[in-house]
Scaffold this active site. Structure first.
Site, PDB file in Angstrom:
ATOM      1  N   CYS A  26      12.303  43.497  43.922  1.00 48.90           N
ATOM      2  CA  CYS A  26      13.522  42.826  43.454  1.00 48.90           C
ATOM      3  C   CYS A  26      13.155  41.500  42.786  1.00 48.90           C
ATOM      4  CB  CYS A  26      14.475  42.568  44.608  1.00 48.90           C
ATOM      5  SG  CYS A  26      15.928  41.658  44.062  1.00 48.90           S
ATOM      6  N   LYS A  66       9.310  51.515  45.828  1.00 47.02           N
ATOM      7  CA  LYS A  66       9.914  51.240  44.512  1.00 47.02           C
ATOM      8  C   LYS A  66       9.182  50.098  43.822  1.00 47.02           C
ATOM      9  CE  LYS A  66      14.265  50.476  42.157  1.00 47.02           C
ATOM     10  NZ  LYS A  66      15.705  50.474  42.311  1.00 47.02           N
ATOM     11  N   GLY A 108      17.545  53.048  32.412  1.00 49.20           N
ATOM     12  CA  GLY A 108      18.241  53.314  31.159  1.00 49.20           C
ATOM     13  C   GLY A 108      18.726  54.725  30.946  1.00 49.20           C
TER      14      GLY A 108
HETATM   15  C1  LIG Z   1      23.749  45.216  39.447  1.00 47.08           C
HETATM   16  C2  LIG Z   1      22.438  45.804  39.894  1.00 47.08           C
HETATM   17  C3  LIG Z   1      22.041  45.685  41.230  1.00 47.08           C
HETATM   18  C4  LIG Z   1      20.828  46.231  41.661  1.00 47.08           C
HETATM   19  N1  LIG Z   1      20.473  46.127  42.969  1.00 47.08           N
HETATM   20  C5  LIG Z   1      19.329  46.727  43.401  1.00 47.08           C
HETATM   21  C6  LIG Z   1      18.997  46.725  44.777  1.00 47.08           C
HETATM   22  O1  LIG Z   1      19.732  46.222  45.649  1.00 47.08           O
HETATM   23  N2  LIG Z   1      17.821  47.318  45.141  1.00 47.08           N
HETATM   24  C7  LIG Z   1      16.994  47.932  44.246  1.00 47.08           C
HETATM   25  O2  LIG Z   1      15.941  48.458  44.636  1.00 47.08           O
HETATM   26  N3  LIG Z   1      17.301  47.956  42.929  1.00 47.08           N
HETATM   27  C8  LIG Z   1      18.453  47.381  42.506  1.00 47.08           C
HETATM   28  N4  LIG Z   1      18.787  47.445  41.170  1.00 47.08           N
HETATM   29  C9  LIG Z   1      17.868  48.128  40.229  1.00 47.08           C
HETATM   30  C10 LIG Z   1      18.291  49.591  39.986  1.00 47.08           C
HETATM   31  O3  LIG Z   1      18.273  50.350  41.170  1.00 47.08           O
HETATM   32  C11 LIG Z   1      17.380  50.240  38.929  1.00 47.08           C
HETATM   33  O4  LIG Z   1      16.063  50.272  39.413  1.00 47.08           O
HETATM   34  C12 LIG Z   1      17.381  49.502  37.596  1.00 47.08           C
HETATM   35  O5  LIG Z   1      18.674  49.000  37.304  1.00 47.08           O
HETATM   36  C13 LIG Z   1      16.921  50.379  36.420  1.00 47.08           C
HETATM   37  O6  LIG Z   1      17.765  51.494  36.252  1.00 47.08           O
HETATM   38  P1  LIG Z   1      19.013  51.520  35.222  1.00 47.08           P
HETATM   39  O7  LIG Z   1      18.518  51.022  33.906  1.00 47.08           O
HETATM   40  O8  LIG Z   1      19.455  52.954  35.202  1.00 47.08           O
HETATM   41  O9  LIG Z   1      20.057  50.610  35.795  1.00 47.08           O
HETATM   42  C14 LIG Z   1      19.998  46.897  40.725  1.00 47.08           C
HETATM   43  C15 LIG Z   1      20.398  47.019  39.387  1.00 47.08           C
HETATM   44  C16 LIG Z   1      21.609  46.501  38.970  1.00 47.08           C
HETATM   45  C17 LIG Z   1      22.017  46.667  37.535  1.00 47.08           C
END
Ligand SMILES: Cc1cc2nc3c(=O)[nH]c(=O)nc-3n(C[C@H](O)[C@H](O)[C@H](O)COP(=O)(O)O)c2cc1C
Length: 306
Positions: free
Chosen positions: A132, A166, A245
């Site tokens: 994170c 992760k 994405g």
């Molecule tokens: C608003 C928001 C909150 C997120 N919170 C977490 C989280 O609590 N733990 C985590 O491992 N990843 C968190 N992520 C990351 C997502 O799980 C993911 O790895 C990342 O957004 C890339 O995927 P995407 O482009 O489909 O969103 C968060 C992403 C967003 C946008």
């Protein structure tokens, strides 16, 4: 023809490979209005920490070109409140529940949380969020192969649950970190978490996020994520959950071709809360159209011309 969409993440069997990513689906309850939650491959919960966290100061999100910047700062109710207030609902849905965990200050918190989760039958897997970017610590565990190895090893010793690590894209070589996680006993690798980023309002001359910088997600990061899945797939033969994405069936399929066994949807859930079900249907149609009996055949089937 009825294509087989089932996949395995270590010992965890999923009826289809479409998951919802941590932090973008809450603890699932709000999404019951948009879909039959039972149709999902699995649910990864918002990351929990040992104690409750209020998260970072607002604004916590802002849109950027083809992306979303966030600095939520792991707001969550803490382990005990999660177990009491969130897990009972999740456990009744009838899909595998993967609990994402992180530490606030001391990596030993991972151990305390994992020990507690290990005893709970309805928790099917634990995802170690060592990536994170929105916490105040200088370096992420997933930015150091040695620290990644030590943490995964410590958690591995105390649980037989499927362990997912992760990873962060904010590194120069993600494969080193993936190898360390695998060697320490991780069953699965999930990638990618958000890319570190920043956006500025030129009228106020202030950062657009309350915390100055945050993590970038959404279609803007997809090519980076696909490359990282491909890189890791070349080096280790444990399942990869690909994300970053994905917004439709086509972008999901790119991840399978690059080497993912399953995919997770993040930012797309905010654009279309029912997107996961549409992608499950889309994968089925793609398999039928291309005469693919099992989605497993797609993993890593990228054709590279040498
Ligand atoms: C608003 C928001 C909150 C997120 N919170 C977490 C989280 O609590 N733990 C985590 O491992 N990843 C968190 N992520 C990351 C997502 O799980 C993911 O790895 C990342 O957004 C890339 O995927 P995407 O482009 O489909 O969103 C968060 C992403 C967003 C946008």
């Amino acid at each position: 023809m009825k294509p087989n969409l089932s996949v395995s993440l270590g010992r965890l069997k999923l009826k289809n490979p479409v998951l919802v990513a941590s932090g973008t689906f809450g603890y699932a309850e709000e999404f019951r209005y948009f879909m039959n939650l039972k149709e999902l491959g699995a649910i990864i919960t918002k990351t929990i920490t040992l104690e409750a966290r209020q998260g970072n100061p607002p604004p916590r999100t802002c849109e950027t070109a083809a992306g979303l910047l966030n600095s939520i700062g792991l707001e969550n109710p803490g382990l005990e409140a999660f177990l009491k207030e969130k897990l009972p609902y999740l456990s009744k849905i009838g899909v595998p529940i993967i609990v994402s965990i992180a530490s606030e200050y001391d990596p030993k918190e991972f151990i305390v949380i994992a020990k507690r989760l290990d005893k709970i039958k309805t928790v099917c897997a634990i995802e170690l969020n060592i990536s994170c970017p929105n916490l105040k610590s200088k370096k992420l565990i997933s930015q150091d192969a040695g620290a990644t190895y030590d943490l995964v090893k410590d958690v591995r010793r105390l649980t037989r649950k499927v362990l997912i690590t992760k990873l962060s894209p904010n590194v120069s070589d993600i494969t080193e970190i993936a190898i360390a996680a695998k060697e320490a006993g991780s069953d699965v690798i999930a990638l990618i978490n958000t890319l570190s980023g920043m956006s500025i309002d030129i009228e106020t001359k202030k950062p657009r996020l309350g915390c100055i910088y945050g993590g970038l997600s959404g279609p803007a990061i997809r090519p980076v994520a696909i490359k990282m899945v491909w890189d890791v797939y070349q080096k280790i033969k444990i399942p990869i959950i690909g994300m970053g994405g994905i917004i439709d069936t086509q972008s999901a399929i790119e991840f399978f071709l690059a080497g993912a066994t399953a995919i997770a949807l993040g930012t797309a859930n905010f654009i279309n809360p029912g997107i996961a079900i549409e992608i499950i249907k889309g994968l089925r149609q793609y398999c039928i159209k291309n005469k693919i009996n099992s989605i497993k055949e797609l993993t890593g089937s990228l054709k590279c011309q040498n």
